[in-house]
Write a protein that holds these residues in place. Structure first.
Motif, PDB file in Angstrom:
ATOM      1  N   SER A  17       0.708  -1.217  -0.018  1.00  0.00           N
ATOM      2  CA  SER A  17      -0.051   0.060  -0.048  1.00  0.00           C
ATOM      3  C   SER A  17       0.878   1.100   0.058  1.00  0.00           C
ATOM      4  O   SER A  17       0.323   2.152  -0.588  1.00  0.00           O
ATOM      5  CB  SER A  17      -0.846  -0.061   1.088  1.00  0.00           C
ATOM      6  N   ASN A  21       0.600   4.052  -2.867  1.00  0.00           N
ATOM      7  CA  ASN A  21       0.436   5.584  -2.488  1.00  0.00           C
ATOM      8  C   ASN A  21       1.517   6.363  -3.213  1.00  0.00           C
ATOM      9  O   ASN A  21       1.529   7.586  -3.598  1.00  0.00           O
ATOM     10  CB  ASN A  21       0.413   5.751  -1.095  1.00  0.00           C
ATOM     11  N   ALA A  29      -4.650   4.463  -0.443  1.00  0.00           N
ATOM     12  CA  ALA A  29      -4.571   3.136   0.163  1.00  0.00           C
ATOM     13  C   ALA A  29      -4.413   3.536   1.887  1.00  0.00           C
ATOM     14  O   ALA A  29      -3.400   4.291   2.226  1.00  0.00           O
ATOM     15  CB  ALA A  29      -3.840   2.082  -0.258  1.00  0.00           C
ATOM     16  N   THR A  38      -5.278  -4.062   4.213  1.00  0.00           N
ATOM     17  CA  THR A  38      -5.800  -4.162   2.905  1.00  0.00           C
ATOM     18  C   THR A  38      -6.512  -5.361   2.440  1.00  0.00           C
ATOM     19  O   THR A  38      -5.838  -6.581   2.700  1.00  0.00           O
ATOM     20  CB  THR A  38      -4.831  -3.882   1.707  1.00  0.00           C
ATOM     21  N   ASP A  57      -4.263  -2.186  -5.533  1.00  0.00           N
ATOM     22  CA  ASP A  57      -3.595  -2.572  -4.392  1.00  0.00           C
ATOM     23  C   ASP A  57      -4.226  -3.862  -4.038  1.00  0.00           C
ATOM     24  O   ASP A  57      -5.632  -3.588  -3.910  1.00  0.00           O
ATOM     25  CB  ASP A  57      -3.458  -1.329  -3.472  1.00  0.00           C
ATOM     26  N   ASP A 211     -11.338  -0.092   2.552  1.00  0.00           N
ATOM     27  CA  ASP A 211     -11.074   0.925   1.701  1.00  0.00           C
ATOM     28  C   ASP A 211     -12.084   1.272   0.738  1.00  0.00           C
ATOM     29  O   ASP A 211     -13.128   0.456   0.654  1.00  0.00           O
ATOM     30  CB  ASP A 211      -9.784   0.540   0.832  1.00  0.00           C
TER      31      ASP A 211
END
Length: 439
Positions: A17, A21, A29, A38, A57, A211
């Protein structure tokens, strides 16, 4: 999808993650030291040196375990199969882990489109720990530090070489659709039914989605980008830090959405938290559709019952009168396709632009029918109006005393504008301005 897709995979807590990003240029994320944060495939559109691609992701690859672990593995496998390129992230500081070999074995049939990112190589160029990952048999390891950005440019240069050159289709812009609501009302099930595949993890456990997950769908020559969000609870009940950030991302999903689909549980009915979510969506200026889910569980249901239910809700929350209710079942597919058609209609309405002459004609008609209340012995006049924006429609109304126009009369003007141009499903914004006088 005409834009290539790149999946980031690997075992938990190797920095997937963080790398996600780093590449997309923001904190899209959720990042946390705890493994397994995640869970779903998380989409974001990005580009490098003019090459556009979707970055995905994924949840951390976990060995055999409970039902949720199996669902996460299924999501990782789906991302691998559907991607044009795959980035396997490993941890240099830990070294080759048995789970890395397990993921590598899954990736071996796709070896030609796999990049091996040896993450946490924070001491480049002196750190040579990445060389040990040659034993995974997936080619040259690329040292990178997703936390500091070291090596990420070289990784992306190699990545775009793997991506297919696909001409982009010209057409209308993308419609972002935020699917929102309280936990366990069937948001992910509804998105999966619309997409025609298991794009989001669904489990009996409430709060599975953490998320905000972007999932694009092509429908009637438009791209609908569904954002399946975490369930929004009352702030007092958001105790876990991860859940707090998930709620924050759900709010941001509404902020960037063109249309919000508020999913309500038909068995439970509309809740105070649902009304707060609806108001938040409207404050952000998105269109709003209320999808009353689990309609299949209501005995002896008919159109009359649905209309009675809508009236009860509108009596409780009059502001919802201007927004469509759709009774659906994500489980059976009942009326789910109508959600797509309604999204297109609301998105188009949100872009409506009315000629100034029509705006003024309607305003004068409303004023003639019902004059503004006169306060403090001084006359209040609404002089003229024009539309000053779209997405959502925004109108400026010029008055000699804008501060003296009461809220009740402003609601009257809004209702009149809605009736004149059928602004069903979209919020209207008004700015009352003072007439400029001579100095």
């Amino acid at each position: 999808m005409t834009v290539p897709t790149v999946a980031i995979v690997g075992r938990p807590n190797v920095g997937k993650s963080t790398l996600f990003n780093r590449i997309v240029g923001g904190r899209r994320a959720i990042v946390d030291d705890r493994p397994g944060v995640t869970r779903d495939r998380h989409f974001a559109a990005t580009d490098w040196n003019g090459h556009k691609f979707w970055l995905v992701d994924t949840g951390g690859w976990i060995g055999a375990g409970d039902e949720l672990s199996g669902a996460i593995r299924a999501q990782v496998e789906a991302a691998i199969q559907q991607s044009d390129a795959i980035i396997l992230v490993v941890d240099v500081q830990v070294g080759a882990h048995p789970a890395d070999f397990e993921v590598a074995e899954v990736l071996r049939p796709y070896r030609s489109r796999v990049l091996l990112a040896a993450n946490k190589s924070d001491n480049l160029p002196d750190d040579l720990g990445f060389l040990t990952f040659h034993e995974l048999g997936l080619g040259e390891p690329h040292p990178v530090s997703s936390a500091t950005g070291k090596g990420s440019g070289d990784l992306l240069d190699r990545l775009v070489e793997l991506l297919p050159e696909v001409p982009l289709q010209e057409g209308p812009g993308q419609i972002n659709v935020a699917v929102v609501g309280r936990p366990n009302v069937g948001k992910s099930s509804l998105v999966n039914r619309l997409l025609g595949e298991e794009r989001s993890v669904v489990a009996a456990e409430a709060g599975t989605t953490r998320d905000a997950i972007d999932s694009p769908l092509r429908y009637h020559a438009r791209t609908l980008n569904f954002i399946d969000t975490a369930g929004l609870r009352k702030r007092a009940k958001v105790e876990d830090e991860i859940e707090f950030y998930a709620s924050l991302r759900a709010m941001r999903a509404m902020e960037r959405a063109d249309v919000s689909v508020l999913v309500v549980d038909a068995e439970v009915g509309i809740h105070g938290q649902d009304l707060k979510i609806a108001r938040t969506a409207l404050d952000y200026g998105t269109g709003l559709i209320l999808a009353v889910n689990k309609w299949d569980l209501i005995p002896e249901k008919d159109a009359t019952m649905a209309e009675r239910g809508r009236k009860v809700v509108v009596e409780r929350a009059p502001f919802l009168k201007a927004f469509p209710f759709l009774y659906v079942s994500a489980l059976t597919g009942f009326r789910v396709r109508k959600v797509l058609d309604l999204i297109l209609t609301v998105a188009e309405t949100r872009e409506t632009r009315v000629p100034t002459s029509d705006v003024n004609r309607t305003l004068q008609s409303l004023v003639t029918r019902n004059q503004p209340p006169q306060l403090s012995g001084r006359e209040v006049k609404l002089l003229f109006a024009s539309q000053i924006g779209t997405k959502p429609p925004m109108f400026a109304i010029v008055s000699n005393r804008p501060d003296a126009v009461p809220e009740s009369y402003r609601r009257y003007i809004e209702r009149g504008f809605r009736e004149a141009w059928d602004f069903q499903g979209v919020p209207l914004k008004f700015k009352y301005r003072r007439k400029r006088g001579r100095r």
